[in-house]
Motif scaffolding. Structure first.
Motif, short mmCIF file in Angstrom:
data_model
loop_
_atom_site.label_atom_id
_atom_site.label_comp_id
_atom_site.label_asym_id
_atom_site.label_seq_id
_atom_site.Cartn_x
_atom_site.Cartn_y
_atom_site.Cartn_z
N THR A 180 0.86 -1.12 -0.15
CA THR A 180 0.07 0.12 -0.02
C THR A 180 0.79 1.28 -0.03
OG1 THR A 180 -0.28 -0.11 2.34
CG2 THR A 180 -2.04 -1.10 1.14
N GLU A 181 2.07 1.14 0.17
CA GLU A 181 2.95 2.22 0.11
C GLU A 181 3.09 3.01 -1.24
OE1 GLU A 181 7.43 1.31 0.62
OE2 GLU A 181 6.46 -0.65 1.37
N THR A 227 -2.68 3.19 -3.97
CA THR A 227 -4.08 3.53 -3.22
C THR A 227 -4.97 2.54 -3.87
OG1 THR A 227 -3.78 5.84 -3.12
CG2 THR A 227 -5.83 5.17 -2.78
N GLY A 228 -5.65 1.74 -2.77
CA GLY A 228 -6.54 0.65 -3.20
C GLY A 228 -5.89 -0.68 -3.51
N ALA A 242 -8.55 2.00 -7.66
CA ALA A 242 -7.19 1.75 -7.12
C ALA A 242 -6.28 2.37 -8.28
CB ALA A 242 -6.60 0.28 -7.23
N ASN A 272 0.77 5.69 -6.64
CA ASN A 272 1.16 6.90 -6.46
C ASN A 272 2.12 7.48 -7.30
OD1 ASN A 272 -0.21 6.62 -3.85
ND2 ASN A 272 1.72 5.58 -3.09
#
Length: 81
Positions: free
Chosen positions: A17-18, A21-22, A49, A52
């Motif tokens: 998740t870093e 998103t999703g 999702a 980044n």
């Protein structure tokens, strides 16, 4: 009669998740090694999702199989920081 959509590649393992998103998943298709300086992977995004914002200094090739991709170029003038 119902239509079943068959995937080209399996969904793969969930990505950290870093970086996303999703929920996003990766199936590695080719790892870099002594014969090539690149890797090939299939990333599957669940609806909503996204990655980044980031860069690939040596470039990146993206092939979209389905969905509606959005890139930085779609946000001219938007600060990604």
């Amino acid at each position: 009669m119902t239509t079943v959509q068959q995937k080209i590649f399996p969904t793969g393992s969930r990505l950290p998740t870093e970086y996303f998103t999703g929920n996003a998943y990766l199936t590695m298709l080719l790892k870099n090694d002594k014969n090539n300086e690149f890797s090939i992977g299939c990333v599957t995004f669940e609806p909503g999702a996204r990655t980044n914002w980031h860069i690939h200094p040596k470039g990146q090739v993206l092939i979209f199989i389905e969905g509606a991709p959005v890139s930085e170029e779609d946000y001219t003038g938007v600060n990604a920081n």
